[in-house]
Write an enzyme that holds these catalytic residues in place. Structure first.
Site, PDB file in Angstrom:
ATOM      1  N   SER A  17      -4.226  -2.575  -7.690  1.00 45.06           N
ATOM      2  CA  SER A  17      -4.379  -1.115  -7.654  1.00 45.06           C
ATOM      3  C   SER A  17      -4.950  -0.675  -9.003  1.00 45.06           C
ATOM      4  O   SER A  17      -4.792  -1.372 -10.013  1.00 45.06           O
ATOM      5  CB  SER A  17      -3.008  -0.466  -7.438  1.00 45.06           C
ATOM      6  OG  SER A  17      -3.019   0.898  -7.791  1.00 45.06           O
ATOM      7  N   TYR A  30       5.969  -0.508 -10.069  1.00 41.26           N
ATOM      8  CA  TYR A  30       4.734  -0.700  -9.280  1.00 41.26           C
ATOM      9  C   TYR A  30       3.604  -1.165 -10.199  1.00 41.26           C
ATOM     10  O   TYR A  30       2.865  -2.104  -9.892  1.00 41.26           O
ATOM     11  CB  TYR A  30       4.373   0.624  -8.595  1.00 41.26           C
ATOM     12  CG  TYR A  30       3.194   0.557  -7.653  1.00 41.26           C
ATOM     13  CD1 TYR A  30       3.336   0.095  -6.345  1.00 41.26           C
ATOM     14  CD2 TYR A  30       1.927   0.972  -8.057  1.00 41.26           C
ATOM     15  CE1 TYR A  30       2.249   0.047  -5.481  1.00 41.26           C
ATOM     16  CE2 TYR A  30       0.842   0.930  -7.207  1.00 41.26           C
ATOM     17  CZ  TYR A  30       1.005   0.470  -5.905  1.00 41.26           C
ATOM     18  OH  TYR A  30      -0.071   0.425  -5.055  1.00 41.26           O
ATOM     19  N   ALA A  32       3.856  -2.740 -13.006  1.00 44.48           N
ATOM     20  CA  ALA A  32       4.104  -4.139 -13.419  1.00 44.48           C
ATOM     21  C   ALA A  32       3.674  -5.111 -12.329  1.00 44.48           C
ATOM     22  O   ALA A  32       3.037  -6.138 -12.613  1.00 44.48           O
ATOM     23  CB  ALA A  32       5.585  -4.330 -13.755  1.00 44.48           C
ATOM     24  N   LYS A  34       1.430  -4.691 -10.031  1.00 40.79           N
ATOM     25  CA  LYS A  34      -0.020  -4.706  -9.851  1.00 40.79           C
ATOM     26  C   LYS A  34      -0.725  -5.387 -11.026  1.00 40.79           C
ATOM     27  O   LYS A  34      -1.763  -6.029 -10.853  1.00 40.79           O
ATOM     28  CB  LYS A  34      -0.540  -3.281  -9.612  1.00 40.79           C
ATOM     29  CG  LYS A  34      -0.042  -2.662  -8.296  1.00 40.79           C
ATOM     30  CD  LYS A  34      -0.346  -3.544  -7.084  1.00 40.79           C
ATOM     31  CE  LYS A  34      -0.065  -2.881  -5.758  1.00 40.79           C
ATOM     32  NZ  LYS A  34      -0.284  -3.774  -4.602  1.00 40.79           N
TER      33      LYS A  34
HETATM   34  N1  LIG Z   1      -2.940   3.740  -0.504  1.00 45.62           N
HETATM   35  C1  LIG Z   1      -3.197   3.669  -1.805  1.00 45.62           C
HETATM   36  O1  LIG Z   1      -3.378   4.702  -2.495  1.00 45.62           O
HETATM   37  C2  LIG Z   1      -3.299   2.339  -2.453  1.00 45.62           C
HETATM   38  C3  LIG Z   1      -2.674   1.229  -1.952  1.00 45.62           C
HETATM   39  N2  LIG Z   1      -2.773   0.039  -2.604  1.00 45.62           N
HETATM   40  C4  LIG Z   1      -2.122  -1.148  -2.092  1.00 45.62           C
HETATM   41  O2  LIG Z   1      -2.629  -1.455  -0.812  1.00 45.62           O
HETATM   42  C5  LIG Z   1      -1.670  -2.203  -0.085  1.00 45.62           C
HETATM   43  C6  LIG Z   1      -1.532  -1.589   1.290  1.00 45.62           C
HETATM   44  O3  LIG Z   1      -1.015  -0.288   1.114  1.00 45.62           O
HETATM   45  P1  LIG Z   1      -1.304   0.907   2.129  1.00 45.62           P
HETATM   46  O4  LIG Z   1      -1.999   0.400   3.331  1.00 45.62           O
HETATM   47  O5  LIG Z   1      -1.928   1.987   1.374  1.00 45.62           O
HETATM   48  O6  LIG Z   1       0.171   1.337   2.417  1.00 45.62           O
HETATM   49  P2  LIG Z   1       0.966   1.548   3.779  1.00 45.62           P
HETATM   50  O7  LIG Z   1       2.285   2.112   3.388  1.00 45.62           O
HETATM   51  O8  LIG Z   1       0.123   2.304   4.728  1.00 45.62           O
HETATM   52  O9  LIG Z   1       1.115   0.076   4.325  1.00 45.62           O
HETATM   53  C7  LIG Z   1       1.955  -0.849   3.734  1.00 45.62           C
HETATM   54  C8  LIG Z   1       2.391  -1.819   4.795  1.00 45.62           C
HETATM   55  O10 LIG Z   1       3.170  -2.838   4.184  1.00 45.62           O
HETATM   56  C9  LIG Z   1       4.281  -3.082   5.022  1.00 45.62           C
HETATM   57  N3  LIG Z   1       5.351  -3.617   4.194  1.00 45.62           N
HETATM   58  C10 LIG Z   1       6.059  -2.992   3.251  1.00 45.62           C
HETATM   59  N4  LIG Z   1       6.971  -3.798   2.706  1.00 45.62           N
HETATM   60  C11 LIG Z   1       6.837  -4.977   3.328  1.00 45.62           C
HETATM   61  C12 LIG Z   1       7.490  -6.213   3.199  1.00 45.62           C
HETATM   62  N5  LIG Z   1       8.467  -6.386   2.344  1.00 45.62           N
HETATM   63  N6  LIG Z   1       7.088  -7.237   3.987  1.00 45.62           N
HETATM   64  C13 LIG Z   1       6.084  -7.060   4.861  1.00 45.62           C
HETATM   65  N7  LIG Z   1       5.419  -5.910   5.023  1.00 45.62           N
HETATM   66  C14 LIG Z   1       5.794  -4.887   4.260  1.00 45.62           C
HETATM   67  C15 LIG Z   1       4.627  -1.736   5.612  1.00 45.62           C
HETATM   68  O11 LIG Z   1       5.379  -1.855   6.798  1.00 45.62           O
HETATM   69  C16 LIG Z   1       3.256  -1.164   5.881  1.00 45.62           C
HETATM   70  O12 LIG Z   1       2.741  -1.546   7.132  1.00 45.62           O
HETATM   71  C17 LIG Z   1      -0.397  -2.174  -0.919  1.00 45.62           C
HETATM   72  O13 LIG Z   1      -0.307  -3.392  -1.631  1.00 45.62           O
HETATM   73  C18 LIG Z   1      -0.630  -1.029  -1.889  1.00 45.62           C
HETATM   74  O14 LIG Z   1       0.087  -1.207  -3.085  1.00 45.62           O
HETATM   75  C19 LIG Z   1      -3.511  -0.099  -3.744  1.00 45.62           C
HETATM   76  C20 LIG Z   1      -4.151   0.965  -4.267  1.00 45.62           C
HETATM   77  C21 LIG Z   1      -4.130   2.263  -3.672  1.00 45.62           C
HETATM   78  C1  LIG Z   2       3.224   7.540  -5.631  1.00 49.13           C
HETATM   79  C2  LIG Z   2       1.817   7.398  -5.233  1.00 49.13           C
HETATM   80  C3  LIG Z   2       1.765   6.471  -4.118  1.00 49.13           C
HETATM   81  C4  LIG Z   2       0.892   5.587  -3.915  1.00 49.13           C
HETATM   82  C5  LIG Z   2      -0.372   5.356  -4.680  1.00 49.13           C
HETATM   83  C6  LIG Z   2      -0.541   3.897  -4.854  1.00 49.13           C
HETATM   84  O1  LIG Z   2       0.579   3.424  -5.523  1.00 49.13           O
HETATM   85  C7  LIG Z   2      -1.771   3.490  -5.623  1.00 49.13           C
HETATM   86  O2  LIG Z   2      -1.740   2.085  -5.756  1.00 49.13           O
HETATM   87  C8  LIG Z   2      -1.889   4.099  -6.965  1.00 49.13           C
HETATM   88  C9  LIG Z   2      -3.048   4.404  -7.446  1.00 49.13           C
HETATM   89  C10 LIG Z   2      -3.180   4.890  -8.767  1.00 49.13           C
HETATM   90  C11 LIG Z   2      -4.377   5.254  -9.250  1.00 49.13           C
HETATM   91  C12 LIG Z   2      -4.486   5.604 -10.625  1.00 49.13           C
HETATM   92  C13 LIG Z   2      -5.629   5.982 -11.222  1.00 49.13           C
HETATM   93  C14 LIG Z   2      -6.878   6.305 -10.577  1.00 49.13           C
HETATM   94  C15 LIG Z   2      -7.988   6.476 -11.325  1.00 49.13           C
HETATM   95  C16 LIG Z   2      -9.270   6.859 -10.799  1.00 49.13           C
HETATM   96  O3  LIG Z   2      -9.417   7.165  -9.648  1.00 49.13           O
HETATM   97  C17 LIG Z   2     -10.478   6.890 -11.663  1.00 49.13           C
HETATM   98  C18 LIG Z   2     -10.255   6.814 -13.103  1.00 49.13           C
HETATM   99  C19 LIG Z   2     -11.108   6.267 -13.971  1.00 49.13           C
HETATM  100  C20 LIG Z   2     -12.314   5.556 -13.620  1.00 49.13           C
HETATM  101  C21 LIG Z   2     -12.647   4.499 -14.621  1.00 49.13           C
HETATM  102  C22 LIG Z   2     -13.241   3.308 -13.967  1.00 49.13           C
HETATM  103  O4  LIG Z   2     -13.442   3.355 -12.752  1.00 49.13           O
HETATM  104  O5  LIG Z   2     -13.509   2.302 -14.616  1.00 49.13           O
END
Ligand SMILES: NC(=O)C1=CN([C@@H]2O[C@H](COP(=O)(O)OP(=O)(O)OC[C@H]3O[C@@H](n4cnc5c(N)ncnc54)[C@H](O)[C@@H]3O)[C@@H](O)[C@H]2O)C=CC1
Ligand SMILES: CC/C=C\C[C@H](O)[C@H](O)/C=C/C=C/C=C\C=C\C(=O)C/C=C\CCC(=O)O
Length: 165
Positions: A17, A30, A32, A34
């Site tokens: 992330s 979280y 840590a 990532k």
């Molecule tokens: N949505 C966002 O803003 C971002 C998400 N991510 C990462 O993307 C990945 C997918 O997240 P999303 O699709 O956004 O979230 P989501 O909440 O839509 O999906 C997460 C899925 O993981 C499953 N899950 C949770 N704990 C589990 C476990 N212990 N064992 C098996 N399955 C489990 C849940 O049931 C769910 O289907 C995660 O690793 C998240 O950290 C990374 C950056 C941004």
């Molecule tokens: C509590 C929020 C729930 C879920 C969000 C997820 O945990 C997700 O993994 C977290 C994302 C955090 C994003 C943080 C920063 C985002 C930054 C930008 O979009 C752009 C900033 C700078 C750009 C510089 C570059 O791209 O090199």
């Protein structure tokens, strides 16, 4: 999967992330995990290259993506003591914008198709789209590359000398 074990090789894409690159004060654990995904990916990618596994290992760091995980900021049992800080996260989302999942799919396809990528840390953000974290110019990277050739003490001296120029 590893050719060293009789497999056909392939590609692994670990999901980190932007929080793994830009520490999120309201999500220290979280963050840590990532950061860990990034370090693990880079180390294993180098191992795979050295051991000739034939497996490319990369990671992607999306910013906020429109999935159900975003709703977890409104769950006190999930946010714990940081529940009171959810407005700060909302502000970040509003400032940085929210990606659609299709942007992540584009990133996945690029990593699958670009066979030069191994150990890559792909960033996906609303403003810059798909781009990569650049580790190649860092001092530690330079030391590490020299260390692969000689002992650590000499390597440090060599890099320090080269930085003087
Ligand atoms: N949505 C966002 O803003 C971002 C998400 N991510 C990462 O993307 C990945 C997918 O997240 P999303 O699709 O956004 O979230 P989501 O909440 O839509 O999906 C997460 C899925 O993981 C499953 N899950 C949770 N704990 C589990 C476990 N212990 N064992 C098996 N399955 C489990 C849940 O049931 C769910 O289907 C995660 O690793 C998240 O950290 C990374 C950056 C941004
Ligand atoms: C509590 C929020 C729930 C879920 C969000 C997820 O945990 C997700 O993994 C977290 C994302 C955090 C994003 C943080 C920063 C985002 C930054 C930008 O979009 C752009 C900033 C700078 C750009 C510089 C570059 O791209 O090199």
């Amino acid at each position: 999967m590893s050719r060293a074990c009789g497999g056909n090789g392939g590609v692994i894409i670990n999901v980190s992330s932007m929080a793994g690159l830009m520490p999120a004060p309201q999500q220290p654990v979280y963050t840590a995990t990532k950061c860990g995904v990034i370090g693990f990916t880079r180390a294993m990618a180098e191992t795979s290259k050295r051991e000739n596994y034939g497996v490319r290992i990369n990671t992607m760091c999306p910013a906020f993506v429109n999935t159900p995980i975003l709703k977890t900021i409104d769950e006190e049992e999930n946010m714990g003591k940081y529940f009171k800080d959810r407005d700060a996260i909302r502000k970040m989302m509003s400032n940085f914008g929210i990606l659609e999942p299709a942007a992540v799919a584009d990133g996945l396809m690029k990593i699958i198709e670009d066979e030069t990528l191994n150990g890559a840390v792909m960033k996906i953000t609303k403003t810059k789209g798909i781009h990569f974290e650049d580790y190649a110019t860092g001092y530690l990277q330079e030391v590490q590359e020299v260390v692969m050739r000689k002992d650590p003490e000499e390597a440090n001296e060599e890099v320090t000398e080269s930085r003087k120029c």
